[in-house]
Design a protein around this motif. Structure first.
Motif, PDB file in Angstrom:
ATOM      1  N   ALA A   1      17.550 -20.483  50.343  1.00 48.30           N
ATOM      2  CA  ALA A   1      17.529 -19.176  51.000  1.00 48.30           C
ATOM      3  C   ALA A   1      18.264 -19.218  52.332  1.00 48.30           C
TER       4      ALA A   1
ATOM      5  N   ARG B   1      14.671  -8.560  54.439  1.00 52.64           N
ATOM      6  CA  ARG B   1      15.719  -9.107  53.566  1.00 52.64           C
ATOM      7  C   ARG B   1      15.363 -10.512  53.094  1.00 52.64           C
ATOM      8  N   THR B   2      14.822 -11.313  53.984  1.00 50.97           N
ATOM      9  CA  THR B   2      14.452 -12.685  53.628  1.00 50.97           C
ATOM     10  C   THR B   2      13.395 -12.701  52.545  1.00 50.97           C
TER      11      THR B   2
ATOM     12  N   GLU C   1      15.072 -11.801  49.259  1.00 52.15           N
ATOM     13  CA  GLU C   1      15.970 -12.847  48.777  1.00 52.15           C
ATOM     14  C   GLU C   1      15.188 -14.050  48.252  1.00 52.15           C
TER      15      GLU C   1
ATOM     16  N   GLU D   1      13.589 -13.516  44.878  1.00 52.93           N
ATOM     17  CA  GLU D   1      14.563 -13.545  43.787  1.00 52.93           C
ATOM     18  C   GLU D   1      14.988 -14.978  43.471  1.00 52.93           C
TER      19      GLU D   1
END
Length: 385
Positions: A355, A368-369, A372, A375
């Motif tokens: 990441a 956002r982190t 991400e 996912e």
């Protein structure tokens, strides 16, 4: 009376908090109740405590909750955004944040900005964004009162000790159900075994985190922010009896400990009523029964999640957010029998490596982190929710 917004009222902490509130009807009143999915229990709680507002986060369940409470003067709201709105309501004095996981971050920020005292049971809020939360609490002069038994213990040990520097804290851990299992044995443990905690009654997510010792890693990061410590000032001790809830060592070598039976209603009541102590009918600690208290160092080779938490705390930035997001995904997969107990740690390690690292994240960076990292973890497992 202190008006309470109880976020996550249908979970383990939420239901016990309502027991505490019901035992002291002259001190507390429930202004709002929120739940994610458990509509039936939310309805039952609303009919008993008659809050001003109830919120069901799962919008598909809104009609059922609305209809079931139609005969009562209770506002019924739905959706995650509504939880952040209700904590800002004028009459609310305190938000008890008992939601599970990352979902607790946004409403906690909303409550802080609205100047509401925070009784914090959602440790992931400080794990994910401790720098942001502590800065906001200072800016808005909002107290954060810990509900976790370990952090409550430290908080109590520090009462009146503001002028005395802390050398370190000793964060106790039960060791969970797998404390004595070998690596080979851990490779084949089941969900049913992991959900049988020897001392505490908790929700499924927290119980699995306790079994993997990720929960103690999260508590270490939470303690770092709550008490302004460095990771090297926090020592984890396995204490199977769960009687000493944590300890503080001062610069003169003195160690102060807080003891009690394993009962979450005690720290909940302390957070709700601080600085008062409420009379309780809870079972008292019987030292004849606990004549021997033992301690041992945690094995971070068998329980790698604890090592990952220390690594994330030392690196800082958005790394603890990555850690939390990956953990939420692997625990959900484990509870669905889609990954093994040891494989959870493998996925977390790989996610932390893959990441994007942000050394000084904003709130938008955390959002956002989180997306991400989730996912990435799912891709590693080829896992679809």
């Amino acid at each position: 009376m202190r008006q309470i917004a109880l976020l996550g009222s249908t979970g383990s902490i939420g239901t016990q908090a309502l027991e505490v509130i019901s035992e002291h009807p002259g001190l507390f009143e429930v202004y709002a109740l929120t739940a994610n999915n458990r509509a039936d229990l939310l309805i039952e709680q609303a009919r008993r405590f008659r809050p001003e507002v109830v919120v069901i986060a799962n919008e598909r369940k809104y009609p059922a909750v609305k209809d079931a409470l139609a005969d009562l003067p209770i506002k019924v709201w739905a959706g995650e955004e509504a939880i952040s709105q209700v904590v800002q309501s004028g009459p609310v004095d305190m938000a008890l944040t008992a939601m599970v996981g990352y979902a607790g971050l946004k409403p906690t920020i909303a409550a802080i900005k609205a100047g509401k005292a925070i009784a914090l049971a959602n440790k992931e809020t400080l794990v994910v964004a401790g720098d942001l939360i502590t800065a906001l609490a200072k800016e808005y002069q909002t107290p954060i009162l810990p509900v976790d038994s370990e952090h409550s213990a430290i908080f109590q040990c520090l009462a009146g000790e503001e002028e005395h520097p802390v050398e370190k804290i000793l964060l106790t851990a039960s060791g969970g159900p797998f404390r004595n299992k070998t690596i080979d044995e851990l490779a084949t443990v089941t969900k049913a075994q992991a959900l049988k905690h020897p001392n505490w009654s908790m929700g499924a997510k927290v119980t699995i985190d306790s079994a993997s010792m990720m929960n103690k890693g999260f508590e270490m990061i939470e303690a770092k922010w709550l008490f302004g410590l460095r990771p090297e000032q926090i020592q984890v001790l396995v204490h199977p009896q769960s009687v000493i809830h944590s300890m503080v060592q001062f610069e003169d070598g003195a160690v102060m400990a807080q003891l009690g039976i394993p009962d979450m209603k005690l720290p909940i009541a302390y957070a709700l009523s601080y600085p008062r102590r409420l009379k309780s009918t809870a079972e008292r600690l019987d030292f004849d029964r606990y004549a021997v208290l033992t301690f041992e160092a945690p094995d971070m080779q068998r329980f790698r999640n604890l090592a990952f938490a220390f690594e994330a705390a030392r690196k800082g930035g958005n790394m603890p957010c990555i850690l939390n997001a990956a953990n939420e995904i692997v625990v959900e997969a484990f509870l669905q029998d889609k990954t093994g107990f040891l494989q959870m740690s493998d996925v977390i390690e790989q996610t932390m490596a893959k990441a994007s690292f942000v050394p000084e994240p904003s709130y938008e960076d955390y959002v956002r982190t989180d997306r991400e990292a989730r996912e990435i973890a799912k891709e590693i497992m080829n896992y679809k929710l």
